[in-house]
Design an enzyme around this catalytic site. Structure first.
Site, PDB file in Angstrom:
ATOM      1  N   ASN A  65      -0.389  16.427  -5.018  1.00 28.48           N
ATOM      2  CA  ASN A  65       0.136  17.077  -6.217  1.00 28.48           C
ATOM      3  C   ASN A  65      -0.344  16.334  -7.467  1.00 28.48           C
ATOM      4  O   ASN A  65      -1.009  15.306  -7.387  1.00 28.48           O
ATOM      5  CB  ASN A  65       1.661  17.156  -6.145  1.00 28.48           C
ATOM      6  CG  ASN A  65       2.202  18.353  -6.903  1.00 28.48           C
ATOM      7  OD1 ASN A  65       1.649  18.767  -7.914  1.00 28.48           O
ATOM      8  ND2 ASN A  65       3.292  18.903  -6.417  1.00 28.48           N
ATOM      9  N   HIS A  93      -4.470  -9.178  -5.654  1.00 25.49           N
ATOM     10  CA  HIS A  93      -5.049 -10.491  -5.928  1.00 25.49           C
ATOM     11  C   HIS A  93      -4.247 -11.530  -5.162  1.00 25.49           C
ATOM     12  O   HIS A  93      -3.056 -11.343  -4.911  1.00 25.49           O
ATOM     13  CB  HIS A  93      -4.925 -10.855  -7.419  1.00 25.49           C
ATOM     14  CG  HIS A  93      -5.469  -9.834  -8.353  1.00 25.49           C
ATOM     15  ND1 HIS A  93      -6.733  -9.902  -8.869  1.00 25.49           N
ATOM     16  CD2 HIS A  93      -4.915  -8.716  -8.877  1.00 25.49           C
ATOM     17  CE1 HIS A  93      -6.935  -8.873  -9.666  1.00 25.49           C
ATOM     18  NE2 HIS A  93      -5.846  -8.133  -9.689  1.00 25.49           N
ATOM     19  N   ALA A 139      11.542  10.321  -2.114  1.00 21.75           N
ATOM     20  CA  ALA A 139      11.120  10.273  -3.513  1.00 21.75           C
ATOM     21  C   ALA A 139      11.427   8.921  -4.144  1.00 21.75           C
ATOM     22  O   ALA A 139      12.486   8.340  -3.932  1.00 21.75           O
ATOM     23  CB  ALA A 139      11.845  11.377  -4.275  1.00 21.75           C
ATOM     24  N   ARG A 144       6.004  -1.250   1.096  1.00 16.27           N
ATOM     25  CA  ARG A 144       5.189  -2.465   1.166  1.00 16.27           C
ATOM     26  C   ARG A 144       5.027  -2.976   2.587  1.00 16.27           C
ATOM     27  O   ARG A 144       4.411  -4.010   2.812  1.00 16.27           O
ATOM     28  CB  ARG A 144       5.749  -3.555   0.251  1.00 16.27           C
ATOM     29  CG  ARG A 144       7.163  -3.949   0.550  1.00 16.27           C
ATOM     30  CD  ARG A 144       7.636  -5.036  -0.395  1.00 16.27           C
ATOM     31  NE  ARG A 144       6.857  -6.263  -0.287  1.00 16.27           N
ATOM     32  CZ  ARG A 144       7.083  -7.232   0.589  1.00 16.27           C
ATOM     33  NH1 ARG A 144       8.079  -7.134   1.442  1.00 16.27           N
ATOM     34  NH2 ARG A 144       6.332  -8.320   0.608  1.00 16.27           N
TER      35      ARG A 144
END
Ligand SMILES: CC(C)(COP(=O)(O)OP(=O)(O)OC[C@H]1O[C@@H](n2cnc3c(N)ncnc32)[C@H](O)[C@@H]1OP(=O)(O)O)[C@@H](O)C(=O)NCCC(=O)NCCS
Length: 177
Positions: A65, A93, A139, A144
């Site tokens: 989307n 990083h 949502a 992670r």
């Protein structure tokens, strides 16, 4: 590889860059920006302002989307729905010293999204994450760590909510967002 003139016009230059390939029946909104190598399967839909920098693969019948931001080294499976304003951010990083904590060089830790998965609006996925086939990310979540197949995760950071019992699944009708 045949695109209609209308779709080519709407693409507004997205395909002038080298290394972009696509299958049949591509649907593409205005101001989509693709930097190759990008491989789009059959019947992929990219709504307006989607930005993808390759190498990236998007499998057949997947849907991104508006305003999704996809960084290098992302593999999206087939029939994946990605809601508006999602970010698949492989860039990272090592943590450096105090002069510049984002130590050089930037690297891209791959993201893989399995077939049939659904990411709700505004989800962020960080590098190194695999989202299993058939998973749902609620949502606004921040992912992670890996998401097991056929599970629902939610929150910041995303946590397991439940696993799916697919005898209860809704019909196999394509979603629109
Ligand atoms: C995940 C979703 C599909 C709901 O699934 P569901 O199985 O009906 O889940 P429920 O509403 O029963 O919620 C289950 C739990 O997850 C939590 N949860 C659901 N959505 C969440 C969200 N976005 N963020 C944080 N937690 C969430 C609920 O609070 C609930 O927690 P609790 O048991 O502690 O109360 C829905 O919340 C969602 O995120 N939809 C995406 C909508 C969207 O992005 N639309 C645009 C693109 S298509």
């Amino acid at each position: 590889m045949q695109l209609s003139k209308r779709i080519l016009l709407r693409a507004r230059g997205a395909f002038r860059r080298p290394g972009v390939s696509w299958g049949s029946k591509l649907r593409i909104g205005r101001a989509v920006a693709l930097t190759g190598p990008v491989t789009l399967g059959d019947r992929v839909t990219l709504y307006r302002n989607v930005e993808i920098e390759g190498p990236v693969t998007v499998g057949a019948e997947s849907f991104l989307n508006r305003d999704c931001y996809v960084r290098p080294e992302v593999t999206i499976g087939e029939r994946v729905n990605i809601g508006a304003f999602c970010r698949l951010v492989t860039d990272t990083h090592d943590i450096g010293g105090p002069h510049r904590r984002a130590a050089s060089p930037t690297r891209h830790d791959p993201i893989v999204i399995g077939d049939g998965a659904w990411l709700g609006v505004g989800v962020t996925v960080l590098g190194g994450v695999t989202i299993g086939a058939g998973a749902v990310v609620a949502a606004g979540s921040l992912v992670r760590s890996d998401v097991a197949p056929n599970t629902l995760v939610a929150g910041i950071p995303a946590k397991l909510i439940r696993s799916f019992d697919d005898s209860e699944a809704a019909g196999d009708v394509p979603l629109t967002g």
